[in-house]
Design a protein around this motif. Structure first.
Motif, PDB file in Angstrom:
ATOM      1  N   LEU B 267       0.831  -1.206   0.000  1.00 43.25           N
ATOM      2  CA  LEU B 267       0.000   0.000   0.000  1.00 43.25           C
ATOM      3  C   LEU B 267       0.862   1.251   0.000  1.00 43.25           C
ATOM      4  O   LEU B 267       1.822   1.343   0.766  1.00 43.25           O
ATOM      5  CB  LEU B 267      -0.913   0.008   1.224  1.00 43.25           C
ATOM      6  N   GLU B 268       0.501   2.203  -0.845  1.00 39.39           N
ATOM      7  CA  GLU B 268       1.238   3.466  -0.916  1.00 39.39           C
ATOM      8  C   GLU B 268       0.341   4.606  -0.466  1.00 39.39           C
ATOM      9  O   GLU B 268      -0.802   4.720  -0.906  1.00 39.39           O
ATOM     10  CB  GLU B 268       1.710   3.702  -2.356  1.00 39.39           C
ATOM     11  N   GLN B 269       0.880   5.464   0.378  1.00 43.23           N
ATOM     12  CA  GLN B 269       0.088   6.603   0.868  1.00 43.23           C
ATOM     13  C   GLN B 269      -0.446   7.423  -0.300  1.00 43.23           C
ATOM     14  O   GLN B 269      -1.622   7.762  -0.343  1.00 43.23           O
ATOM     15  CB  GLN B 269       0.946   7.481   1.801  1.00 43.23           C
ATOM     16  N   GLY B 270       0.418   7.723  -1.261  1.00 43.25           N
ATOM     17  CA  GLY B 270      -0.002   8.547  -2.389  1.00 43.25           C
ATOM     18  C   GLY B 270      -1.143   7.924  -3.178  1.00 43.25           C
ATOM     19  O   GLY B 270      -2.038   8.624  -3.653  1.00 43.25           O
ATOM     20  N   HIS B 271      -1.117   6.630  -3.320  1.00 40.30           N
ATOM     21  CA  HIS B 271      -2.160   5.963  -4.086  1.00 40.30           C
ATOM     22  C   HIS B 271      -3.466   5.930  -3.306  1.00 40.30           C
ATOM     23  O   HIS B 271      -4.552   6.014  -3.898  1.00 40.30           O
ATOM     24  CB  HIS B 271      -1.706   4.557  -4.488  1.00 40.30           C
ATOM     25  N   ALA B 272      -3.344   5.807  -1.988  1.00 40.43           N
ATOM     26  CA  ALA B 272      -4.551   5.911  -1.157  1.00 40.43           C
ATOM     27  C   ALA B 272      -5.229   7.254  -1.391  1.00 40.43           C
ATOM     28  O   ALA B 272      -6.441   7.325  -1.627  1.00 40.43           O
ATOM     29  CB  ALA B 272      -4.181   5.746   0.318  1.00 40.43           C
ATOM     30  N   MET B 297       5.994   4.453   1.613  1.00 41.17           N
ATOM     31  CA  MET B 297       5.688   5.580   2.500  1.00 41.17           C
ATOM     32  C   MET B 297       6.027   6.898   1.815  1.00 41.17           C
ATOM     33  O   MET B 297       6.877   7.659   2.266  1.00 41.17           O
ATOM     34  CB  MET B 297       6.458   5.410   3.804  1.00 41.17           C
ATOM     35  N   ASN B 298       5.360   7.146   0.696  1.00 36.85           N
ATOM     36  CA  ASN B 298       5.527   8.440   0.041  1.00 36.85           C
ATOM     37  C   ASN B 298       4.161   9.054  -0.101  1.00 36.85           C
ATOM     38  O   ASN B 298       3.206   8.400  -0.477  1.00 36.85           O
ATOM     39  CB  ASN B 298       6.197   8.287  -1.312  1.00 36.85           C
ATOM     40  N   ARG B 299       4.116  10.328   0.224  1.00 39.83           N
ATOM     41  CA  ARG B 299       2.843  11.009   0.316  1.00 39.83           C
ATOM     42  C   ARG B 299       2.513  11.725  -0.990  1.00 39.83           C
ATOM     43  O   ARG B 299       3.378  12.050  -1.790  1.00 39.83           O
ATOM     44  CB  ARG B 299       2.889  12.046   1.434  1.00 39.83           C
ATOM     45  N   TRP B 306      -2.394  14.382  -9.184  1.00 39.23           N
ATOM     46  CA  TRP B 306      -1.575  13.296  -9.694  1.00 39.23           C
ATOM     47  C   TRP B 306      -0.692  12.804  -8.564  1.00 39.23           C
ATOM     48  O   TRP B 306      -0.709  13.351  -7.455  1.00 39.23           O
ATOM     49  CB  TRP B 306      -0.759  13.767 -10.906  1.00 39.23           C
ATOM     50  N   ASP B 307       0.076  11.776  -8.863  1.00 44.65           N
ATOM     51  CA  ASP B 307       0.888  11.107  -7.852  1.00 44.65           C
ATOM     52  C   ASP B 307       2.163  11.920  -7.628  1.00 44.65           C
ATOM     53  O   ASP B 307       3.130  11.782  -8.381  1.00 44.65           O
ATOM     54  CB  ASP B 307       1.222   9.705  -8.402  1.00 44.65           C
ATOM     55  N   THR B 308       2.173  12.761  -6.611  1.00 42.48           N
ATOM     56  CA  THR B 308       3.343  13.627  -6.445  1.00 42.48           C
ATOM     57  C   THR B 308       4.506  12.893  -5.786  1.00 42.48           C
ATOM     58  O   THR B 308       5.636  13.356  -5.854  1.00 42.48           O
ATOM     59  CB  THR B 308       3.001  14.902  -5.648  1.00 42.48           C
ATOM     60  N   ASP B 309       4.237  11.773  -5.155  1.00 47.00           N
ATOM     61  CA  ASP B 309       5.317  10.912  -4.649  1.00 47.00           C
ATOM     62  C   ASP B 309       6.367  11.696  -3.865  1.00 47.00           C
ATOM     63  O   ASP B 309       7.564  11.624  -4.161  1.00 47.00           O
ATOM     64  CB  ASP B 309       5.990  10.182  -5.827  1.00 47.00           C
ATOM     65  N   GLN B 310       5.917  12.402  -2.841  1.00 48.56           N
ATOM     66  CA  GLN B 310       6.839  13.181  -2.023  1.00 48.56           C
ATOM     67  C   GLN B 310       7.275  12.381  -0.796  1.00 48.56           C
ATOM     68  O   GLN B 310       6.557  11.496  -0.331  1.00 48.56           O
ATOM     69  CB  GLN B 310       6.151  14.493  -1.586  1.00 48.56           C
ATOM     70  N   PHE B 338      10.532   3.808   0.203  1.00 51.97           N
ATOM     71  CA  PHE B 338      10.322   5.183  -0.250  1.00 51.97           C
ATOM     72  C   PHE B 338      10.196   5.189  -1.767  1.00 51.97           C
ATOM     73  O   PHE B 338      11.192   5.208  -2.484  1.00 51.97           O
ATOM     74  CB  PHE B 338      11.493   6.079   0.174  1.00 51.97           C
ATOM     75  N   ASP B 339       8.963   5.156  -2.221  1.00 52.02           N
ATOM     76  CA  ASP B 339       8.696   5.279  -3.660  1.00 52.02           C
ATOM     77  C   ASP B 339       8.531   6.779  -3.944  1.00 52.02           C
ATOM     78  O   ASP B 339       7.597   7.211  -4.602  1.00 52.02           O
ATOM     79  CB  ASP B 339       7.434   4.475  -3.977  1.00 52.02           C
ATOM     80  N   ALA B 340       9.475   7.544  -3.413  1.00 53.32           N
ATOM     81  CA  ALA B 340       9.351   9.004  -3.342  1.00 53.32           C
ATOM     82  C   ALA B 340      10.352   9.669  -4.275  1.00 53.32           C
ATOM     83  O   ALA B 340      11.501   9.243  -4.388  1.00 53.32           O
ATOM     84  CB  ALA B 340       9.602   9.476  -1.914  1.00 53.32           C
TER      85      ALA B 340
HETATM   86 CO   LIG Z   1       3.070   6.540  -6.492  1.00 54.13          CO
END
Ligand SMILES: [Co+2]
Ligand SMILES: [Co+2]
Ligand SMILES: [Co+2]
Ligand SMILES: [Co+2]
Ligand SMILES: [Co+2]
Ligand SMILES: [Co+2]
Ligand SMILES: [Co+2]
Ligand SMILES: [Co+2]
Lengths: 435, 435, 435, 435
Positions: B267-272, B297-299, B306-310, B338-340
């Motif tokens: 699960l990715e925060q950004g995708h949630a 854990m990337n927001r 869009w998926d800013t992946d911060q 970190f997919d950030a």
């Molecule tokens: Co993402």
């Protein structure tokens, strides 16, 4: 004897697309045969006893704006007056169906027994009125979200007494639905969800909801109700999160509780939008999963983040929706309900009728366009072409194969796939020929 | 011999919360024991070989902004140089894990065999480097979305050859993951979905995707891979609609194809956020359904669509996320990846390190707060109180009962439930004591 | 004599961060001096006589959930009882300010004169209560959106009689605000906007709104009111579109009607979110344009598309907001109003107090963090560095130059700018040292 | 000699609505006279040299999908080949206009002088081609967002050298636009905004942007350019926040810097959507404020949070847009540009042409419907009725009055306004008669 509410408004008739009479149908001719079926039998329109008929124009920042003679609907006389006006409206519109919640039609009592007594009396009154009306019941449902007792959910309430009250309520509503010959029974879980996870045991609540729905299905079989049991997805509002989020989520829930063959979905355009989906996405998903039951054809404003529940007014969108309905076989038990609210500045009886005329005309145009596309076959042909490779035996065989076997083949045959155009704009242009 | 990329940056050490040194950990002390486990073993941080390490700063309106010495990564020397820099970064950060896609680490060849050869060579290079490094592989995965061959999907492609190419690709990536001792294998279906329903057969595509995932699971068992197979949900982007929309949708899909006990979720925060959910919602949902596997854990910016992946930077949010992770038992095979992406104006090697320091510190603060809340027990006690009614025998019995039996009881006992406060603000205040 | 509403709840005192007493302040110590000013004087908290004090828990799908003794507030005795409870609450919380709409505090009469009589009587009652209370009036305002007369707008209504009624209403509210020594007068144009452009003459409506606001300013000067006139932006809800969309839009409006030096803005976090902005964006915009007046510190759920008006609970966000407030000089006439609603399941008097405690504590933490960042100066130093080039004479001269002169210089000097890191993550890490 | 790119595709002709030929116009007949003007002169279609003509199919998760013969456009021969293909496309479509950025048409040089040399050479090549073509230049513009030098903005860059480079760039582009007889010059500030307020001095940046735009206007006058100067609003993407957020924000900016009579707006449907507005809202706003200049008629997916830049395909929406354009007087210097991208799976030359056919047909249908509504006058009549009260002398007098004078009148005359229906659904039904 007329209530006088619609004085000056006659029964709406079909006058054809060239008529400029705003109080006539321009596209909805109930008897027109499209793809082998009368339009009325395709569309199966229902007026909703809450929004489309009885909405009173409140919003979070202001109270009711409409004057309605049944207000405040706190005794049986007013409830009957409301019913009288409703059936006059059905007469004017010629809609073949209507729908209700228990709370729409009866005064609330001081306890369950009193509310039940009122409810049964008004159901009798309906039964009597339906004898001399052509209107039939598309579905009944229980309002388990307005009264403060439901504030923390119905079947998912932390308080077992609320679960009990919910079960008793649904039992009564299913009995009434069957008594009136309803074609479906619907559950919308407006407060089956949470405001904050901090005070929520999601697993327990889902288990209770699953158990509850199994009881509903058991009771359906016990009383021999032959209608569909339908769940209506919505992602949020009033709840911060609603468990019946969208079609795919509901399907997962149904599977988990062994109900995927017993329960179908009532899909609403507005709820699809709130969930981040197009309406055709929800319809296609439900169709692919075998759980497409019925629809609420009221749209949302894409740019207002709440359920605006407006009458449909965009033919291209409606056409794509009915395309998926027709592709899935069309409605048999389900239908097209208007869970739509007048805008709160639309005060007049004329607005009430005109909004339905517009909605019915738009749906008729959409359905005719959908039927024409299906008959023409252009979209289906394009699909067939695009997936033609999968008709080949070696492709089919691959699906029964394994990663390593396929790996060997890719290496040995030097498989190097080349992209093919998806032709989206060409297909969009095609659709625009019909709408 | 060093590549020189990080010249002037030493290994990051823990200096405690009062340090003002931006190139030190202030909260992440790998050896600190929290709730019986070292922080490093709780958090299991991974650097991503694509975004967090190797992102080059492009966006839809502009090309790369970062100068990286491995650019354009089109031969093995550059791929090895990239690996050298990566492992230097792991040394500096002390992250216990890393992750890769095949396409991140090897030059693309002209055909499958060539790409495979490059891939295997670089995997050997990694294996060799890992011998003298403490870093381990959290997961491997296949990039089946960047090359134009995947533009219409991988396992859901209308072209069976792409399905074949996908199967071969995943087979190779699973082999490599096992070779490197990876703890998980992940599938993110970025283009498993559609751009328009007009050219899409959703049912067929879902069936192919289900079949594909079954092949993956079969192959896992065949080769004795003991890691978790994980699917990473995302609702859209790049696809207009992605089949693995969110946790609940994935669960429905897994059930339909008989995989709910074989596959878990990353699960990715950004995708949630993109799916309209809080991260804790996705975590709680997956936990309730028994499929919580690992996290990215990337927001996302809540207000960019869009998926800013911060990199994460909000402790209260991160604390609630780890609260659900810990409540579900914490990570065993999964971890915190970190997919950030660095912001594209963050050009320097120092930014690359500082962003990870910040992310790791924020996660450490969040996890410690979560552990403290669990130890204090205030939230669990409140839950227990709220649902206490369901512990009573008559409440439990009701769940095995029926609508009509419950109806009788409601009437005879005049059950009339009274609402109880949900105490949301009190619980929010409680949480704020810990963050 | 006490109303008994808050029986068992004593005045809230500051117990410090280590206290676990939920009915105490842990961070808000009114007398603590931060950056040279008492916290109370920095924050200038106000309780709102509608949401934060008097919200009754309704939502679009359900009626009120709270039992309040002043319900249905349709006579002067109940209005006075409501006032008694309100002032007891101010006593308990120690908030230095409160705010009201006319409609919050008086029963509605059958016509303007009757409503006015009620209003003036309750203002007298307030004046009398304020003599023995420390609480002061932060602002008064007119509710010109709830009654059905306002359904199509107030000053922008197509009906001139509504414009007249609006003018009379605001005149009365300004008089009352001045009588009670209010520090500001606020206008929120909830229905100054449109539902559909099909029935809207936007230009005419904007002109009327501009003229109306000029009348307000004229009247302020006429009566010598020394408070600020504030407009509160919101993009939509209840209206589909609201003319006072956001800070930048309001500024354009003020300029067009010659009011940019007479009127400032009351900014609400929730409304910023609805407009697609962060709160700090709105604050920074207003500060840059010289129109930052006061704030409503109630947050929205980023993922619910309506105004959830929750108490603030995220310190990092609140800290950035106060950072911009302090940078702009802090509040003098403005303050921190809670235009926040309890969640509708938060039924109890204890919830009412606890929610304010939480909000006040969060704001205190945020303000202290903001003050510490300003004192440390790290962000200001980074800004100064980043824009240092503009301090050079040749850069300043360029601003007085022309395209062609600059063109010549670029060519002759071969100007070829090289990007510098924006250091976003480093700055985010910096902020996290303080929150 | 043809490039061969469009081999097999002939010039598109008008075949009428009954034709099923996908490579013909069904609604766009350039010579058809509508409301006294040829359709071509109403619509003034432009092909964009970046998106609609030259987009190569990349997205954030994958590279280019289209094969185009001018790739990688890094020398003058390829740039000329690209131009040859472009002009062949104009010949096929018969679009009367095109648009470019400098970066679309010339290879980037190593410094400003080299890029300029390339640019001037290609402008000469265009000038020569335009001699034998009917196509004219709708507008030129400078790409000041793709190259990494612009990553932190152009005129708002913290580095004065970038400001200088921007000024020189725009000077060159304005010269070229004038040389080619362009009807407008456009500025889109894709990176005039910020990623984070932490590193941004908003006031300084706005002042620089204001000064820059004044220089542009000064230069326009200096060289005697008679076209419109247009700013194109967009709320975000690529920037987190863009200063030219929407029409109302731009108007406030123009006023602040004294430009409201010098600069107009180029409005894009997709950017309106991203800003939370309908396209007709932006058009009506700009018209009300006197700054409606030109349009980019490419739509966004309402449910994808980024700029999807799709060709228009919904007639009802497009009709409302042109209704506002026509009501404001129609285009004189402005026009209808397609800033639209093919979907990235639409690989073929046929897709490139078909997408434009579809867009042009949709716009033609929309404009004809809009003209018919204006001629019928139903909406204007309804507006007139609704605001009729304001035509009365006492209503007009009130606007020159004061709050207290109006107050006296409300009290003395007992003004008690009664709501009138807004008739939204009736008006929506009316529109649906025309679309
Ligand atoms: Co993402
Ligand atoms: Co709805
Ligand atoms: Co519905
Ligand atoms: Co991820
Ligand atoms: Co609000
Ligand atoms: Co407010
Ligand atoms: Co765009
Ligand atoms: Co554009």
């Amino acid at each position: 004897m007329s209530t006088g509410f619609f004085d000056g408004i006659d029964a709406i008739t079909y006058e054809g697309p060239d008529s400029t009479n705003p109080m006539a149908f321009h596209h909805y001719n109930p008897d027109e045969v499209v793809a082998g079926k009368r339009l009325e039998d395709h569309l199966r329109f229902a007026v909703a006893y809450w929004h489309s008929f009885a909405w009173e124009g409140g919003d979070p920042f202001g109270g009711r704006t409409f004057d309605r003679p049944w207000y405040p609907q706190d005794n049986m006389d007013l409830a009957k007056l409301k019913a009288d006006v409703a059936f006059e409206m059905f007469e004017i519109l010629g809609n073949p169906f209507y729908c209700w919640h228990d709370a729409d039609i009866r005064p609330e009592g001081d306890n369950f027994a009193e509310s039940l007594k009122n409810f049964e009396a008004i159901i009798d009154y309906f039964a009597q009125k339906m004898e001399s009306s052509k209107v039939k019941l598309l579905w009944g449902t229980a309002n388990m979200f307005s009264n403060r007792r439901w504030m923390s959910g119905a079947s998912t309430n932390p308080d077992p007494d609320v679960f009990a009250y919910s079960a008793a309520t649904v039992k009564a509503c299913m009995d009434a639905t069957q008594k009136l010959g309803g074609a479906n029974y619907v559950l919308w879980g407006g407060r089956e969800g949470y405001e904050t996870l901090l005070n929520t045991d999601m697993k327990q609540e889902l288990d209770h909801m699953g158990r509850f729905l199994n009881m509903v299905v058991d009771y359906k079989h016990k009383i021999g109700f032959e209608g569909q049991i339908l769940v209506e997805p919505k992602p949020q509002e009033p709840s911060k999160h609603q468990y019946d989020y969208d079609a795919a989520t509901c399907y997962g829930f149904l599977q988990k509780y062994g109900l995927e063959n017993e329960v179908k979905l009532n899909l609403e355009q507005g709820h699809a939008i709130l969930a981040g989906h197009s309406f055709e996405h929800e319809l296609a998903t439900a169709a692919a999963l075998g759980v497409l039951g019925s629809i609420d054809m009221n749209r949302n404003d894409y740019q207002s983040g709440w359920d605006t529940d407006q009458f449909p007014n965009n033919v291209p969108e409606v056409a794509l929706a009915y395309y998926h309905v027709l592709k899935a076989g069309g409605f048999t038990q389900g239908g097209t309900n208007f869970d739509a609210k007048l805008r709160r500045q639309s005060l007049d009886a004329e607005d009430l009728i005109a909004s339905h005329i517009g909605g019915m005309d738009i749906c008729a145009r959409g359905l005719k366009a959908a039927a024409a596309m299906l008959e023409d076959g252009g979209l289906e042909d394009a699909l067939k072409d695009r997936y033609a490779g999968w008709e080949k035996p070696e492709a089919k065989a691959m699906l029964d194969s394994s990663l390593d076997a396929i790996f060997d083949r890719v290496v040995s045959e030097n498989i190097n796939p080349q992209p093919q155009s998806g032709r989206q704009e060409v297909l969009e242009n095609y659709v625009n020929r019909f709408v």
